[in-house]
Structures are given as structure tokens and as C-alpha cells.
Design an enzyme around this catalytic site. Structure first.
Site, PDB file in Angstrom:
ATOM      1  N   HIS A 102       0.830  -1.214   0.000  1.00  0.00           N
ATOM      2  CA  HIS A 102       0.000   0.000   0.000  1.00  0.00           C
ATOM      3  C   HIS A 102       0.857   1.254   0.000  1.00  0.00           C
ATOM      4  O   HIS A 102       0.493   2.271  -0.591  1.00  0.00           O
ATOM      5  CB  HIS A 102      -0.945  -0.018   1.211  1.00  0.00           C
ATOM      6  N   ARG A 119     -14.151  -2.785 -17.893  1.00  0.00           N
ATOM      7  CA  ARG A 119     -13.893  -4.185 -17.529  1.00  0.00           C
ATOM      8  C   ARG A 119     -14.850  -4.575 -16.408  1.00  0.00           C
ATOM      9  O   ARG A 119     -14.976  -3.851 -15.420  1.00  0.00           O
ATOM     10  CB  ARG A 119     -12.447  -4.357 -17.068  1.00  0.00           C
ATOM     11  N   GLU A 159      -5.027 -12.254 -20.513  1.00  0.00           N
ATOM     12  CA  GLU A 159      -4.110 -12.235 -19.369  1.00  0.00           C
ATOM     13  C   GLU A 159      -3.767 -13.641 -18.886  1.00  0.00           C
ATOM     14  O   GLU A 159      -2.965 -13.809 -17.976  1.00  0.00           O
ATOM     15  CB  GLU A 159      -4.702 -11.410 -18.218  1.00  0.00           C
ATOM     16  N   ASP A 208      -0.821  -9.525 -15.340  1.00  0.00           N
ATOM     17  CA  ASP A 208      -1.187 -10.902 -15.032  1.00  0.00           C
ATOM     18  C   ASP A 208      -0.620 -11.873 -16.053  1.00  0.00           C
ATOM     19  O   ASP A 208      -0.212 -12.988 -15.699  1.00  0.00           O
ATOM     20  CB  ASP A 208      -2.707 -11.041 -14.964  1.00  0.00           C
ATOM     21  N   CYS A 243      -3.280  -3.009 -21.985  1.00  0.00           N
ATOM     22  CA  CYS A 243      -3.738  -2.194 -20.852  1.00  0.00           C
ATOM     23  C   CYS A 243      -2.923  -2.467 -19.595  1.00  0.00           C
ATOM     24  O   CYS A 243      -3.263  -1.984 -18.518  1.00  0.00           O
ATOM     25  CB  CYS A 243      -5.220  -2.398 -20.574  1.00  0.00           C
TER      26      CYS A 243
END
Length: 861
Positions: A485, A629, A722, A746, A793
Site C-alpha cells: 500500500h 472491464r 491475461e 497478469d 492495458c
């Protein structure tokens, strides 16, 4: 030390038979106050699961040998040592409680296994202050692990000086081992140890006591070594760690029952908190060879290596983070009073975090808002509050109970092998510290740093980042990774940063000049004035180029020979759509709709989603497309109100479109909202994690059913490429899908079988690996052959080194991070299609990602 006790000297409680038995006296290995073993605040010792003995609250800091003997076990963390006396007694000395988690810090052994020692010889030095501050207790236990050899224990009491007698023992008659009943030998399946710190004294003692229930002989095997499952010293001597593979072997009439119970007990962690069951690997050989490569270490004393957490370069001076330590008292008021204090503190902490979340939400940054939403969830975790309440009920103060609970939970998280989960330990410490400050009335310190500060720390918390001093221009942490984070916040704040940095960074003095390269994960120490000036000059040039690129942001991205590329944006909410237009985006190639779901405690309604998607479409205008998406959660993106059962490998489990199929009402609600919003803009829909053709047909079928119910026009429908399977059969997908968008983040981790968030593996998880590029080329070629288009993307869409190669592979669209759009468009204008195609062919023929990156460097500024 061995002598005969005359019967006249024995108390009435001693039997006449015992009067002629051998006796042994053990001397105190430490000075301090003797404490009855039953009073040790740990059930494993207090209930004598390890063995009978005595405890010392020490005032000295060197553990001495309590008898003559041989060192037969020294724990890897150096907090425990076992001596076998001439009489065969196994004397375990365990310094402190929960000291295994210190991993050797604060302990200095003077002996090794196999050494012969005499009474009073030094065994281990320990830093009492450090242990007291970082472990649960300094109480040191001296227990006889093979207590069946002892007929009588006579502990002393009061204060002792090291060397004074503290425990008299009367030995039992030597007895031959019981003959094992005839029976078969049963061997368990491989068992992966889930205990965060392995089979240390506590879980080992539980296993020993379970094994003693059975008549069969039971042995524990690790690798080519095996020991009796009834020997705590033997088990600890195996040095079984978290994730290690073991097997149980039992022989006797009840062997099958013994294996069944003990196997289940080992898999479940032997009752230890924080132990999560781990499935045994399909291939034992494969599991033994899966050790990750070592973290990079620099051979240059003036360079420290780490992992890129946030790109950019910073020139400044080192300053260590000033941590705030909060002291707590162990006892407080009545349990009811302390429970109310904790409840009030938790409530105030929730309000403070909600204020932080609302503040960053106003800034239009869903990632930052989602982080603080996750902090709110931690405060509502029933396991954490139950643990703290249980400690309060045992007489602890609210502050002591809470500190003990959250630090233990953070420690457990930090040891998990899943790097993404391990990085959440920082969030636990952040939330826990906030509540602790409220409980103790301690105000959070506002720390000011001098200009051009580069912070170094073991780790930082999201709250640290939210209140970061403006003079901080970069940071390097030992813990964390690219997906922590703190790294996300650093990128959002455009602060260069590196994580997973070599530990010696903490030894650097304040004010040392350094150059931090966040893009490469490198920290240059003691650079010359010329080097620093060169970097500063380059920063000026970068700033000037950014201004030039921004001035031409609305010009099309045409190569020198007229080949058109569409440069679009990745966004998470409508506000970012407006920002994307301001930076010259020609549309949105990926709207991550999961952020709409993640910023809340309940799923958004159809009307709420329709309003959000409609607003984004209106801000883009009719000439710019918006690709939405569908919900992509699971794996590293869980939702509290959409629980997913525990999975051994969540990245290969229920995530992406699979969640939609499992909870069709969620997917159908979202599809209806997208279709309703499509009447107000140029909207397309894209399904994530498509691996099989039937999955796309199912998803498209659901979309068509909802479309017909609403009576709206069809909208273009595509898939995320992906999963390698989708790229391999891209030709079949291109016949039914309207477009492809390659999720390179991914795709890279699934192709290379590397967790892209792993701090040790991150440097090797590169989207420019030739294997990944070949898959992208297969997808682009199939799309072009069928009159469709293929976009990117993922992260490499914003990577200047990747841009010409992607163009050469046949990609038609690049969806970038918003700030990168002007520079990517400017870069495309300087390239030619034939040159890009040549680079692409060289790239897919290369051997490594490093070779690919060596093929092309963007022109100097």
C-alpha cells in the site's frame, strides 16, 4: 552431582523406594527470582506439556550451564538450548516467552551442538532490555523434557544467584522400553508445516503429548532425518520451519489411528495462532526445488539494491524515520471498564480513518481511498477484537491487550509466504498503532525533516504517507514490495521510492548524500558533486520535456511513416476520465470497475453503477470510447461483502469472470448498468480472466440476455488476454470477440509462474520477457488477421522501452497511466513502423528480458 539420599533425610512424602534412587541437583543458570512452573503465563509450560521444572525471572544476562553435560540442541533463533546430563536428563532452557519470533536478535550463543560443558559455563548471552521490549516475557524456563526419568521434583523458591541450587531431582529406576505391540507400519502423506515459526517448543510439545496417547512408536521425518515424535528435543533438533515438508511414521496396533490424528494436528498448526493449513505439493521433488532466487545484493559498497516501488530519481540526504514508541501498563481497571475503553478507542479510530478515506476520495484517487477502506475492515475483524477482549478478561489493561494482539497479528502476517499478504502486516501495525495512541492519550508526533530528505526505514505505513512532510522527496524501505500500500501511495504522490532494500541501509548515517533511482531500485551512496549535478540537470531536462509533450498532447500519435496508434488511459473512476482528457487521452482503454465496488461496505446498486459509468462516458464525450472491464476481484483484490472461501492459491482460483459465474446476480447487475449507460456514450465491455472459449460464450450470452430485456443496441464486446491459454488460441477467440486487450501484468506472472508482487521475484517478473512478448504477438496477429484490434492495458503500455516493440508486434492501442500519455504520444511520433517491426523480431528471438531491454533505449533528452 549424582548421589544417594539417605532415607532418614527424606520427607514423609517420599517413598522408601525413592530413598535409594539416584538424585541430581541443578543449579540456577541465571540470577533472579524463582517462579513455579505452574505460574508461567503460557499453558504449554504451565501445564508441563514440555516437561516439569522451574522458571526464573532473571536479573543477569548470561545463561550458564546448570549441570555437566553435552549440548544436544541449540535453537536456530538462539533463544533455547538443551543439555543432556550424564544421567540422561535432557535439560531445556528457554529464555523468555515467544522469543522465537525475535529470530536470534538479542541473543549471542557461546556453544554449539556437540560441545561438552561443565556447570557454570556460559551458554548464551542475551540483551535483557531488547528481549523485554520485543517479547512477551523474560521469564526463563528450565524443564526436564524427558520427565519420565524423574520420580520426584523438589524446586526451591525465592531469590537465587547464578550457581545456587534451584532444583533437586530424584531419578526413577531405569526401565526397559515397552515392547511395541505387533502391527503394521503406516506412513503419512507429506505434510507442509503451517506454523509461522515452525515446530518450536510450543507446537513440538503439543505433538509430543498427542504421540504419547498411542501405544505405537511414532517418528517424525524431515528429509533424511527422523526422530521420535515423543521427544521434544528431537523434534526441535530437526529445525522444522514454516513451509517445510515432514512425514509421520508409526508402527504398532494403533498406528493407523495415530497417523490420522497426528497428521491432522500438524496440518492445522497444532493449535498455534496464525498457523494456516498448507496443502502438500503434487510433486515432492518440485516442492523441494521451489526456493526463490536470493534477493539481489550489490557488490559495490556504494550501491544498495532493492525493488522499484515508485519510478523517478531523487537527489538528497538520508534521514531515518523517527518512530514513536508507546509504553503501556499491563494491568488496568475492571474487565468491564477496560472493554469499554477498547470499544470507544476502536470507534474513534474508525471515525479518523473514515475522515482520511473521505479526504483522499475527494482527491479522485480510488486506490488511496481503498487502502483506508481496508484499514476500516481490519478494525472490524472479529478475531482481532476477540483476542484483545480475551486478554482483558484475564486482567490485562485495554492498552496492553490491544498492543499484544495487534503486534502478534502483524508478526504472523509478516511471516506468510504469500508476499502480498505479508505486506499487509504494515497495515495491521498502522491501524493498531492508531488505536493504541487513542487508548493511551498519546498524540501522534508531527515530524519535520530538512529539505531534500530521502527517508530510510524498516517500513512505512499508509498513515505515514498520508501525513508525509513536504521536504521528503523519496524513500527506501527494507520491507515491502512493489504492490504494498505504501508503494501504491508513493506512485500516486509521484515520489521516487524503492522497497526490499538491502538491510544495511538502516546503518547509514543521517545527512549522507545519496541518489535514489526508484525506477531501477538503486540507491547510490556518497555520490560526487558532479554526479549529483548531472542528475539535477537531467531532472530539469525531464521537466522541460514533459512541458513540451504536454503542449502537443492533443496531436495524434502518428509514426514518421503515418502509422496510427491510439493512446488511451487506464482509469478507476469518472474523475480520472476527466483528467485523462486533460492529458490528451483519445479514450479509456480500461476502466477498472472493481474500484467502484472496493470503496464501500456493500455492493453498489444498478442505479449507482449506471450513474458512475454514465458520468465517465459524458466526461469523455461521444468521440472517445470507454472500455469498462467487468468486476475483477479475487486473488489480490478481495471484497469483504463478497466473501470467497479460503483457497490454497487464490490467483488460480475464483477471480475475474469466474466470480461473475459463481455470483451471476452481481455480474448481471453490472451488465445492466453498463448497457443502460451505453445510451449516453461510446461504451464497450470487456471480460477479465477469460481462459476458455466457453467462458466467453457464457459471459456474452448473459450480456445478450440483459440487452434484449432492456431493448438497447448491442455494444462491442472484448476479452482481457491475461491467461496464456487465451493467447495460444487467440485465433479462435478473434472469430467471436470484437477486440482484445492484453493485461500484461497478469499475463507475465502466469507465463513465468511468478507472483508479480513478490519482493524477491519482482525483479524477474518483467513483461518484456521474450515468452510474454511472443504471446502478445500471437494475440495481435490473430486480431489483425480477423479484422479486429489488439490493445495493451497492462504496465508495459506505459514503458518507453516496450512501446516500439509493441507497435512492431501489431498492437493497435496502448492504454497508459494518465501522466504517461503525453510522453508516449510524443515517442510514437519519433518512431517508424519498419524499425519497430525489426525490433519486435529481435525481441522475440532474444533469450532474456535484459537482452530485450538492451535492444532499445529512448532517445536522450
Amino acid at each position: 552431582m549424582t548421589y544417594t539420599i539417605p532415607s532418614a533425610q527424606n520427607s514423609s512424602a517420599q517413598s522408601t523406594d525413592a530413598a535409594t534412587h539416584a538424585a541430581v541437583s541443578l543449579v540456577a543458570p541465571l540470577s533472579g527470582r524463582l517462579v513455579s512452573i505452574e505460574r508461567v503465563p503460557d499453558p504449554v509450560f504451565a501445564e508441563k506439556m514440555v516437561g516439569d521444572g522451574i522458571s526464573i525471572d532473571p536479573t543477569s544476562q548470561t545463561l550458564l550451564a546448570p549441570c555437566n553435560g553435552e549440548v544436544i540442541q541449540l535453537h536456530p533463533s538462539c533463544h533455547a538450548v538443551t543439555i543432556k546430563s550424564a544421567e540422561g536428563l535432557e535439560v531445556l532452557m528457554h529464555i523468555g516467552l515467544d522469543t522465537v519470533t525475535l529470530r536470534g536478535q538479542g541473543f549471542k550463543p557461546h556453544v554449539k551442538v556437540g560441545d561438552r560443558v561443565r556447570t557454570g559455563d556460559p551458554l548464551i548471552d542475551f540483551d535483557a532490555d531488547y528481549v523485554a521490549l520485543n517479547a512477551r516475557s523474560l521469564l526463563t524456563q528450565i524443564v526436564i523434557t524427558n520427565s519420565d526419568l524423574v520420580a520426584q521434583f523438589s524446586p526451591y523458591s525465592g531469590n537465587v544467584t547464578a550457581g545456587d541450587v534451584m532444583l533437586d531431582l530424584v531419578l526413577a529406576d531405569a526401565a526397559s522400553e515397552a515392547t511395541v505391540q505387533a502391527g503394521a507400519t503406516v506412513t503419512s502423506e507429506p505434510i507442509i508445516i503451517p506454523n509461522p515459526t515452525g515446530l518450536h517448543a510450543r507446537p513440538a510439545a503439543v505433538l509430543v503429548n498427542l504421540a504419547k496417547k498411542y501405544q505405537s512408536t511414532v517418528r517424525l521425518k524431515r528429509g533424511d532425518k527422523e526422530v521420535s515424535a515423543r521427544s521434544i528435543v528431537g523434534i526441535m533438533g530437526l529445525e522444522v520451519g514454516h513451509g517445510d515438508k515432514v512425514q509421520l511414521i508409526a508402527t504398532g496396533a494403533d498406528a493407523e489411528a495415530a497417523i490420522a490424528e497426528l497428521s491432522e494436528a500438524l496440518r492445522s498448526g497444532l493449535g498455534e495462532e496464525g498457523a494456516k493449513p498448507i496443502a502438500a505439493p503434487a510433486s515432492v521433488a518440485q516442492a523441494d526445488n521451489q526456493a526463490p532466487p536470493p534477493r539481489p545484493r550489490s557488490e559495490d559498497p556504494n550501491v544498495l539494491l532493492g525493488v522499484s516501488a515508485s519510478p523517478g530519481v531523487a537527489v538528497g540526504n538520508i534521514h531515518h524515520v523517527q518512530q514513536q514508541e508507546i509504553a503501556v501498563t499491563e494491568t488496568g481497571g475492571t474487565p468491564n471498564e477496560e472493554r469499554r475503553k477498547l470499544e470507544q478507542a476502536l470507534g474513534q479510530a474508525k471515525r479518523e480513518i473514515e475522515a482520511l478515506r473521505a479526504n483522499v476520495h475527494k482527491q479522485g484517487d480510488p486506490k488511496k481511498a481503498a487502502i483506508f477502506a481496508a484499514h476500516q475492515e481490519l478494525l472490524e475483524d472479529p478475531e482481532i477484537t476477540d483476542m484483545a477482549t480475551s486478554a482483558i478478561d484475564k486482567g490485562r489493561s485495554a492498552a496492553f491487550a490491544w498492543k499484544q494482539t495487534y503486534t502478534a497479528q502483524a508478526e504472523t502476517l509478516s511471516k506468510l509466504k504469500n508476499a502480498l499478504l505479508a505486506e499487509r502486516a504494515t497495515d495491521m501495525r498502522d491501524v493498531g498503532g492508531r488505536v493504541l495512541r487513542i487508548l493511551t492519550g498519546v498524540q501522534a508526533k508531527t515530524v519535520s525533516y530538512p529539505p531534500n530528505t530521502i527517508l530510510v526505514a524498516e517500513d512505512l505505513t499508509p498513515s505515514d504517507m498520508a501525513t508525509l512532510d513536504r521536504n521528503v522527496i523519496g524513500f527506501a524501505t527494507v520491507a515491502g514490495g512493489a504492490t504494498s500500500h505504501v508503494a501504491i501511495l508513493a506512485r500516486a504522490m509521484d515520489i521516487p521510492a524503492m522497497a526490499g532494500t538491502e538491510g544495511r541501509v538502516l546503518d547509514l548515517p543521517d545527512n549522507m548524500p545519496v541518489i535514489l533511482d526508484g525506477s531501477k531500485g538503486r540507491l547510490r551512496l556518497n555520490p560526487s558533486q558532479d554526479e549529483m549535478e548531472q542528475v539535477r540537470h537531467k531532472q530539469v531536462k525531464i521537466k522541460a520535456k514533459r512541458e513540451r509533450d504536454l503542449a502537443t498532447k492533443d496531436e495524434p500519435a502518428l509514426t514518421t511513416d503515418g502509422h496510427r496508434m491510439e493512446i488511451v488511459a487506464n482509469i478507476g473512476n469518472p474523475e480520472e476520465a476527466e483528467k485523462a482528457v486533460q492529458f490528451g487521452a483519445e479514450g479509456v482503454g480500461l476502466m477498472r470497475s472493481e474500484f467502484v465496488f472496493m470503496e464501500r461496505s456493500a455492493a453498489p446498486s444498478e442505479d449507482e453503477q449506471t450513474e458512475l459509468y454514465s458520468r465517465a462516458a459524458k466526461l469523455l464525450g461521444p468521440s472517445r470510447s470507454l472500455i469498462i472491464r467487468t468486476l475483477d476481484v479475487g486473488g489480490d483484490k478481495p471484497l469483504s461483502y463478497l466473501p470467497i472461501p479460503h483457497e490454497e492459491n487464490p490467483f488460480l482460483g475464483e477471480r475475474g469472470i469466474r466470480i461473475g459465474f459463481d455470483r451471476p446476480e452481481v455480474l448481471r447487475t453490472q451488465l445492466r448498468a453498463i448497457l443502460r449507460a451505453s445510451k449516453l456514450g461510446n461504451i464497450k465491455v470487456m471480460f477479465p480472466m477469460i481462459a476458455r472459449l466457453e467462458e466467453f460464450h457464457m459471459a456474452k450470452g448473459m450480456l445478450e440476455e440483459e440487452r434484449q430485456k432492456l431493448g438497447v443496441a448491442p455494444i462491442p464486446t472484448g476479452i482481457m488476454v491475461e491467461v496464456p491459454a487465451a493467447a495460444v488460441i487467440a485465433d479462435q477467440f478473434a472469430q467471436v470477440a470484437d477486440f482484445f486487450s492484453v493485461g500484461t501484468n497478469d499475463l507475465t506472472q502466469y507465463t513465468l509462474a511468478m507472483d508479480r508482487g513478490h519482493p524477491k521475484l519482482a525483479p524477474y517478473c518483467d513483461g518484456l520477457n521474450p515468452a510474454v512478448l511472443k504471446l502478445i504477438g500471437m494475440a495481435a496477429e490473430a486480431a489483425n488477421r480477423h479484422g479486429k484490434w489488439c490493445g495493451i492495458c497492462g504496465g508495459i503500455g506505459s514503458d518507453p522501452q516496450a512501446v516500439p516493440i509493441l507497435i512492431g508486434l501489431g498492437v493497435k492501442e496502448l492504454s497508459c497511466s494518465i501522466p504517461a500519455i503525453p510522453s508516449i504520444k510524443a515517442q510514437v511520433r519519433e518512431l517508424s513502423l519498419p524499425e519497430c517491426q525489426r525490433l519486435a523480431q529481435q525481441a522475440i528471438s532474444a533469450n532474456t528480458a535484459d537482452e530485450v531491454r538492451a535492444l532499445y533505449s529512448p532517445p536522450e533528452l
